[in-house]
Scaffold this motif. Structure first.
Motif, mmCIF file in Angstrom:
data_model
loop_
_atom_site.group_PDB
_atom_site.id
_atom_site.type_symbol
_atom_site.label_atom_id
_atom_site.label_comp_id
_atom_site.label_asym_id
_atom_site.label_seq_id
_atom_site.Cartn_x
_atom_site.Cartn_y
_atom_site.Cartn_z
ATOM 1 N N ARG A 71 86.805 35.927 -18.276
ATOM 2 C CA ARG A 71 86.256 37.035 -19.050
ATOM 3 C C ARG A 71 86.788 38.348 -18.475
ATOM 4 N NH1 ARG A 71 82.202 36.778 -22.557
ATOM 5 N NH2 ARG A 71 81.566 34.753 -21.713
ATOM 6 N N VAL A 72 87.425 39.152 -19.310
ATOM 7 C CA VAL A 72 88.121 40.357 -18.830
ATOM 8 C C VAL A 72 87.168 41.282 -18.082
ATOM 9 C CG1 VAL A 72 89.404 42.403 -19.549
ATOM 10 C CG2 VAL A 72 89.831 40.203 -20.680
ATOM 11 N N SER A 73 85.953 41.428 -18.576
ATOM 12 C CA SER A 73 85.009 42.355 -17.958
ATOM 13 C C SER A 73 84.589 41.921 -16.557
ATOM 14 C CB SER A 73 83.760 42.488 -18.832
ATOM 15 O OG SER A 73 83.130 41.223 -19.009
ATOM 16 N N GLU A 74 84.798 40.631 -16.217
ATOM 17 C CA GLU A 74 84.384 40.129 -14.909
ATOM 18 C C GLU A 74 85.524 40.111 -13.896
ATOM 19 O OE1 GLU A 74 82.729 36.304 -15.568
ATOM 20 O OE2 GLU A 74 81.004 37.038 -16.716
ATOM 21 N N HIS A 75 86.739 40.452 -14.338
ATOM 22 C CA HIS A 75 87.900 40.384 -13.449
ATOM 23 C C HIS A 75 88.658 41.711 -13.506
ATOM 24 C CE1 HIS A 75 87.446 36.120 -12.531
ATOM 25 N NE2 HIS A 75 87.135 35.958 -13.803
ATOM 26 N N PRO A 76 88.344 42.640 -12.597
ATOM 27 C CA PRO A 76 88.930 43.997 -12.670
ATOM 28 C C PRO A 76 90.446 44.014 -12.557
ATOM 29 C CG PRO A 76 87.697 43.669 -10.607
ATOM 30 C CD PRO A 76 87.372 42.516 -11.501
ATOM 31 N N ARG A 77 91.046 43.074 -11.811
ATOM 32 C CA ARG A 77 92.516 43.075 -11.733
ATOM 33 C C ARG A 77 93.121 42.768 -13.104
ATOM 34 N NH1 ARG A 77 95.288 41.335 -6.091
ATOM 35 N NH2 ARG A 77 93.510 41.576 -4.688
ATOM 36 N N LEU A 78 92.597 41.753 -13.760
ATOM 37 C CA LEU A 78 93.133 41.386 -15.075
ATOM 38 C C LEU A 78 92.900 42.519 -16.076
ATOM 39 C CD1 LEU A 78 92.004 37.635 -15.264
ATOM 40 C CD2 LEU A 78 94.170 38.585 -14.430
ATOM 41 N N ARG A 79 91.739 43.156 -16.002
ATOM 42 C CA ARG A 79 91.466 44.275 -16.907
ATOM 43 C C ARG A 79 92.444 45.416 -16.670
ATOM 44 N NH1 ARG A 79 86.476 45.106 -15.641
ATOM 45 N NH2 ARG A 79 86.790 46.876 -14.227
ATOM 46 N N SER A 80 92.753 45.680 -15.401
ATOM 47 C CA SER A 80 93.692 46.757 -15.070
ATOM 48 C C SER A 80 95.081 46.457 -15.616
ATOM 49 C CB SER A 80 93.739 46.939 -13.552
ATOM 50 O OG SER A 80 94.684 47.922 -13.187
ATOM 51 N N LEU A 81 95.514 45.194 -15.501
ATOM 52 C CA LEU A 81 96.832 44.822 -16.021
ATOM 53 C C LEU A 81 96.899 45.012 -17.534
ATOM 54 C CD1 LEU A 81 97.582 41.565 -13.966
ATOM 55 C CD2 LEU A 81 98.593 43.825 -13.657
ATOM 56 N N LEU A 82 95.813 44.662 -18.232
ATOM 57 C CA LEU A 82 95.793 44.796 -19.686
ATOM 58 C C LEU A 82 95.837 46.257 -20.108
ATOM 59 C CD1 LEU A 82 93.195 42.136 -20.911
ATOM 60 C CD2 LEU A 82 95.611 42.238 -21.510
ATOM 61 N N GLU A 83 95.173 47.115 -19.352
ATOM 62 C CA GLU A 83 95.051 48.514 -19.750
ATOM 63 C C GLU A 83 96.278 49.343 -19.408
ATOM 64 O OE1 GLU A 83 91.534 49.648 -17.714
ATOM 65 O OE2 GLU A 83 90.162 48.772 -19.209
#
Length: 542
Positions: A71-83
């Motif tokens: 879940r993107v909201s639970e994984h800040p690294r993955l969220r940062s890569l997406l943004e």
């Protein structure tokens, strides 16, 4: 990295764009080329699906990673890569948790990733997903040319774009999106999705794709706990009725006196307590799909009335003298052998044949090979979030234990086992770990192995055989002279009695939780109700 080196790696991938390759092979070749260009311990390709990132290809990560949903909201690294646009490399001392901590293969005690970078892949200007690279050495990517990685990412985006277009063409040729919908269950409130890669699983998905677009009545068969309800949801999701309601009814959860009212509805005054009109499940499912779970439990009288509705589409509410028409696609499920029930006069032959227009058998988990690790991966990720951990991983011996176990309770048993084992392992871990490792001993599969009459539903085994099985229940690989924390070795007679007591306690507790409903208790324990009744008699509970 020289230009010639980069071109040498990219040219074969460009050639692949025009080749007829399976999607999984296309993605795997992409990751192999990525790791050849940028040496790392692991690489992954993840597709964005709503608010989840779904691994579609991995290289260097444990097998269960493919079953996880991040879940993107639970994984800040993955969220940062997406943004972010372009390549992002995280500092080795960042306090952001890495979703792959504990998942890199052959790392022994080195669980945490120390060098990580990746970038978003975009198709048509919209984010498609991510490509990630991870290394245990905090300085592994110091000399990486980020411009070269961006060039590779552009080719990766082209690759996933080609794969998406080819996949769309294939699905359109097979009734548009039926096969794609069969791979995932998008129904609201459904906690799980269909996951697997085995040949048996792929054949099941193909069958779902074939029947989904039709309006044929489907009879889903299979052992308790294999996921028959998920199959029903997948059929509905891939049908032309997908935007209409899917209404479910568990036929074993209701007393016989209420089944007719639940199915067909009733009018005011139809019986004591009917203080107003009430729509039945058929009315609620009008235009959509009605799923009857445990249809083998339906009384003979109700079977006759259901047969009439299936034949004519006309139904009559209880207490009413007026008929009305409904348009409902019926999907039924059972863990019973209805053909045997017909032969013994316990089931109507005409109703059985009307139900089984398209029979669909769901394979047991023990016949799906390494799918158990993928399903376990998804369950581990759910428990990681529930327990507030950075990661939960399976050790090598735990993976081997999961693969070796026969899974009499199928996916439901695996779900309960993972949740129970994670909770217990965390309770005894001191200090509280960020990454919890489940070992074979934590799973304790030998303790929770079901007795023989619970493992083989429908087999009429004698009391003598059940007792003989209990006498010989033991871990297959436990040494006979293994120490037991200094305690004396338990005599065989005591072990047999302990197993019988444990079985008795399981059944008694399940009955108490379900207000003495034998059908509900049997569902929880993952056994056939008739087998549960025989076990209860043998144990003195009936």
């Amino acid at each position: 990295m020289t230009t010639s080196t980069l071109l040498a790696a990219l040219i074969p991938l460009v050639d692949d764009l025009s080749r007829d390759l399976a999607e999984s092979e296309r993605y795997q070749r992409l990751l192999r080329a990525l790791r050849a260009l940028f040496p790392c311990d692991a690489a992954a390709l993840l597709r964005l699906d709503g608010d989840m990132l779904v691994p579609v290809a991995i290289d260097g990560l444990s097998s269960d990673t493919l079953g996880r949903r991040f879940r993107v909201s639970e994984h800040p690294r993955l969220r940062s890569l997406l943004e972010n646009d372009g390549v992002t490399r995280f500092a080795s001392d960042t306090d952001l948790p890495d979703p792959y901590d504990g998942l890199i293969q052959n790392t022994h005690d080195r669980l945490e990733v120390h060098d990580c970078m990746g970038c978003a892949l975009r198709v048509g200007g919209k984010p498609w997903g991510l490509v990630t690279l991870d290394a245990l050495d905090p300085h592994r990517f110091d000399s990486v040319d980020l411009g070269s990685l961006e060039a590779f990412a552009s080719l990766a985006s082209a690759t996933v774009n080609v794969a998406d277009h080819l996949g769309a063409l294939a699905r359109r040729g097979e009734h548009e999106y039926a096969r794609a919908e069969a791979y995932r269950v998008a129904a609201v409130g459904t906690a799980h999705e269909m996951i697997g890669q085995s040949a048996r699983y792929r054949r099941l998905v193909e069958e779902i794709g074939v029947v989904a677009q039709s309006d044929l009545t489907v009879l889903i068969t299979g052992e308790s706990g294999v996921g028959k309800e998920l199959v029903a949801h997948a059929i509905h999701a891939g049908s032309t009725r997908a935007d209409k309601p899917l209404i479910s009814l568990n036929c074993a959860a209701l007393p016989e006196t209420l089944v007719e009212s639940e199915l067909f509805g009733h009018v005011r005054g139809a019986f004591s307590g009917a203080i107003g009109d009430r729509r039945g499940k058929f009315d609620l499912a009008n235009g959509g799909t009605l799923f009857l779970d445990e249809v083998g439990e339906l009384p003979l009288a109700i079977q006759a009335k259901l047969l009439r509705v299936l034949q004519s589409g006309q139904l009559q509410r209880l207490g009413s003298d007026r008929e009305h028409r409904v348009d409902v696609r019926l999907i039924a499920a059972t863990n019973r052998n209805l053909a045997d029930e017909v032969r013994h006069g316990r089931y109507r032959a005409d109703f059985y044949h009307r139900l089984s227009v398209y029979p669909l058998n769901v394979p047991p988990l023990r016949e799906r090979g390494r799918d158990v690790l993928l399903i376990a991966g998804g369950l581990l990720e759910q428990n990681r979030a529930r327990l507030g951990l950075q990661g939960i991983r399976l050790s090598n011996d735990a993976q081997a234990a999961l693969l070796a176990y026969p899974w009499p309770g199928n996916v439901r048993e695996l779900e309960h086992l993972i949740g129970r084992s994670a909770l217990r392992a965390l309770a005894v871990a001191t200090p509280r770990p960020k990454i919890l490792t489940l070992r074979a001993a934590d799973l304790d599969l030998s303790t929770y192995a079901a007795p023989r009459d619970m493992r083989h539903e429908g087999e009429h085994e004698s009391e003598h055989e059940d007792e003989h099985e209990a006498q010989h229940t033991a871990p297959h690989d436990a040494p006979r002279d293994a120490p037991n924390d200094g305690a004396r070795e338990t005599p065989a007679k005591d072990l047999r009695q302990a197993l019988l007591d444990y079985e008795r306690t399981l059944i008694r507790d399940a009955l108490e939780r379900h207000a003495q409903s034998w059908s509900a208790a049997a569902r929880e324990l993952g056994v056939d109700r008739a087998n549960l009744s025989r076990s209860a008699k043998r144990l003195g509970l009936k």
